[in-house]
Scaffold this active site. Structure first.
Site, PDB file in Angstrom:
ATOM      1  N   LYS A   1      -6.288   3.297 -12.039  1.00 14.49           N
ATOM      2  CA  LYS A   1      -5.305   3.452 -11.369  1.00 14.49           C
ATOM      3  C   LYS A   1      -4.489   4.264 -11.906  1.00 14.49           C
ATOM      4  O   LYS A   1      -3.826   3.764 -13.267  1.00 14.49           O
ATOM      5  CB  LYS A   1      -4.681   3.054 -10.452  1.00 14.49           C
ATOM      6  CG  LYS A   1      -3.654   3.156  -9.134  1.00 14.49           C
ATOM      7  CD  LYS A   1      -3.434   1.920  -8.226  1.00 14.49           C
ATOM      8  CE  LYS A   1      -1.599   2.602  -7.211  1.00 14.49           C
ATOM      9  NZ  LYS A   1      -1.253   1.733  -6.784  1.00 14.49           N
TER      10      LYS A   1
ATOM     11  N   SER B   1      -0.539   3.097  -1.960  1.00 16.56           N
ATOM     12  CA  SER B   1      -0.754   4.257  -2.722  1.00 16.56           C
ATOM     13  C   SER B   1      -2.006   4.867  -3.483  1.00 16.56           C
ATOM     14  O   SER B   1      -1.789   5.385  -4.112  1.00 16.56           O
ATOM     15  CB  SER B   1       0.389   3.969  -3.438  1.00 16.56           C
ATOM     16  OG  SER B   1       0.155   2.563  -4.039  1.00 16.56           O
TER      17      SER B   1
ATOM     18  N   SER C   1      -0.745  -1.918  -1.043  1.00 11.88           N
ATOM     19  CA  SER C   1      -1.354  -0.823  -1.516  1.00 11.88           C
ATOM     20  C   SER C   1      -2.608  -0.886  -2.152  1.00 11.88           C
ATOM     21  O   SER C   1      -3.455   0.609  -2.496  1.00 11.88           O
ATOM     22  CB  SER C   1      -0.014  -0.105  -2.572  1.00 11.88           C
ATOM     23  OG  SER C   1       1.019   0.858  -2.094  1.00 11.88           O
TER      24      SER C   1
END
Lengths: 484, 101
Positions: A77, A152, A176
């Protein structure tokens, strides 16, 4: 069958027996990314040259049976800092930011001889639930390209679901990891707060953030957590507790396990197919020999309100470091120093990030602290106590990971409140610090995946994995693949 | 309590953010909705309940006070937008272009 259809153990055996090389797997990974990336859009930055070099070195060194992760690609990420590789947090603010150090999880990934292949798209600074607030691009749900992948960690989830990578790292502040895992039909775990070092994770809400793995199977997930866990002197909130082998309890046997289902988690507001799938999962657990009973988390209904005060307050403080001076975006449109601060921040941050900074600044401002921040912190205590009470008598808590399946791109972007309410089932877990997982447990009428959430006691990820693995062995949902 | 545009402008100043007039009214409306949602917390009796700011029992994390090698200065300057002679260069503090005292 493509190499990338195999799980970690299968690939590992082929690597050890030298039927394939790490270079083969890494090449196949980039081929698959090239084939699907235009449709899915998971990555912000690819790092092919470096990845191929790592793979060659690992092949030269040789892969032995003692390290199942060696020579295998992983996606990261883009809020986890990577030395020498652009790290943007999907923000214009960090569009050209090249870190000069590695996050602790990156050091652990290199120690385990894993191969980072690139940086994955996300909501800007991890603020959002659909990956739509990214400054750079929209990531699509591999199951239906008109739908969001969740967020997210939407890039991390879409990359795994579309077969681009076997595993990825995400971060989870209010859901997330678990919500995008649910929306894309994969396995995503948020570890106990303190289990994985946050050093080098670009901070959103420091008392809630945790890094965790996303994979296609439960066992693969446990392998990755084995590699990234542990105390780190560089993170003052990392916990000095021992790290067990998270695969040790994956026997398929869960007889006698006690599971509580909060009645609040199956209340009104759930998409009917989500509720049905979770009720079926409960039956599966009973058949497997677990005891499943109704419990109550009476304060969970306040979780979203508490979260938006606490997370936004912490964010407003954490994001004050972005001032246009030492790194990050600096506005050209300035006549004095004050302009540098204000214009750099106003031009560098997107709307959702500004909204949270504003809410947090308001909640912490003079005259409002007691009514908002303090009150939220007190209700957080009650939410935490709810969990403690249930865990006195139960091993796990079960419920849906999200109230709905993936929604349409653009559908909720203009209405932050409805977007926030989608996190109602994951947020309380962050507030209490417990570990939680989402695993596939069905599909809705449109063929979109449904996620089952299992929540464990502090530092008891092993029991979550045990129950998740038993469910996976008894069902076939994790074997379904999107058509790309 | 409803939040008004004046308060939003004040908070923006504290947060070092600026907004166009139409953005201020949008922000006021959205923030007001969020704050109304947050005010459901008033329903909860929290008399005598301690505040949670950290979920583990950890109190303080100390380390030995030993000097360690720091980060190389040239490395640290790599992401600085503008620099001169090893210092970070910023515009003048005063509007008229004169450096502050």
């Amino acid at each position: 069958m493509s190499l990338l259809e195999k799980d970690l153990s299968e690939l590992h055996n082929l690597l050890v027996s030298k039927e394939i090389t790490s270079v083969d797997v890494t090449k196949a990974t980039f081929d698959r990314i090239r084939e699907t990336e235009e449709q899915v859009g998971s990555f912000i930055t690819l790092d092919e040259e470096h990845a191929m070099e790592l793979a060659k070195n690992i092949d030269a060194k040789g892969i032995t049976t003692d390290n199942v992760l060696a020579g295998l690609p992983i996606g990261i990420k883009d809020n986890i800092v990577t030395n020498g590789l652009k790290t943007t947090a999907a923000s214009r603010m960090l569009e050209n930011f090249v870190p000069i150090y590695d996050a602790t999880v990156m050091e652990k990934i290199y120690q385990a001889d894993m191969i980072p292949v690139g940086k994955l798209n996300m909501d800007e600074f991890a603020m959002g639930g659909s990956t739509e607030t990214s400054y750079f691009k929209k990531t699509k749900n591999p199951w239906n390209l008109e739908k969001v992948p969740g967020g997210s960690s939407g890039g991390s989830a879409a990359a795994v679901a579309s077969g681009q990578v076997l595993m990825s790292l995400g971060s989870d502040t209010g859901g997330s990891i678990r919500q995008p895992a649910s929306f894309t039909g994969i396995v995503g775990l948020k570890p106990t707060y303190g289990r994985v070092s946050r050093y080098g994770l670009i901070a959103f809400a420091s008392s809630l953030d945790q890094i965790g793995p996303l994979t296609r199977t439960v066992r693969d997930n446990a392998y990755v957590l084995n590699a990234i866990s542990g105390y780190d002197a560089k993170d003052g909130t990392s916990a000095g507790v021992s790290v067990p082998d998270f695969t040790a309890k994956l026997t398929g046997d869960i007889k006698g396990l006690k599971i509580g289902v909060p009645k609040e988690y199956l209340a009104d507001g759930l998409q009917p197919e989500v509720k049905e799938a979770v009720l079926k999962a409960i039956e599966t657990y009973k058949e497997l020999g677990a005891t499943v009973e109704e419990v109550s988390l009476p304060h969970s209904q306040y979780g979203v309100a508490v979260y938006y005060i606490i997370a936004s307050s912490e964010a407003s403080s954490n994001l004050s470091r972005f001032d246009g001076i030492r790194y990050g975006y600096r506005s050209e449109n300035v006549t004095n120093l004050e302009d540098v601060y204000i214009n750099s921040r106003s031009e560098g941050f997107g709307m959702e990030v500004k909204r949270r900074i504003m809410l947090g600044t308001f909640a912490l401002s003079s005259g409002y602290y007691d009514a908002y921040f303090k009150k939220a912190g007190q209700v957080r205590t009650l939410i935490k106590q709810d969990f403690e009470k249930v865990f006195e008598s139960y091993d796990l808590i079960l419920g849906p990971a999200a109230p709905t399946t993936a929604y349409g791109i653009g559908e909720k972007l203009d209405n932050p409140l409805t977007m926030y309410l989608n996190d109602i089932l994951t947020i309380p877990v962050n507030l209490a610090g417990n570990p939680g997982i989402s695993i596939p447990c069905g599909f809705d009428q449109e063929g979109l995946p449904i996620g089952l959430q299992l929540i464990g006691k502090h530092f008891d990820e092993a029991t979550i994995y045990q129950a998740a693995d038993a469910f996976e062995q008894a069902t076939t949902f994790h074997q379904e693949r999107p058509n790309l | 309590m409803a939040i008004n545009e004046e308060q939003v402008k004040h908070v923006a100043k504290l947060a070092k953010l600026s907004f166009k007039e139409e953005e201020i009214s949008q922000f006021t409306e959205k923030l007001d909705q969020i704050i109304q949602m947050v005010e459901t917390l008033e329903q909860v009796d929290t008399t005598g309940v301690p505040i949670t700011t950290h979920v583990l029992d950890t109190v303080n994390a100390f380390r030995e006070d030993q000097a360690e090698e720091g980060t190389d200065r040239d490395q640290l300057m790599k992401n600085v937008p503008t620099s001169q002679d090893g210092f970070i260069k910023v515009p003048a503090i005063m509007d008229n272009g004169e450096a502050g005292a």
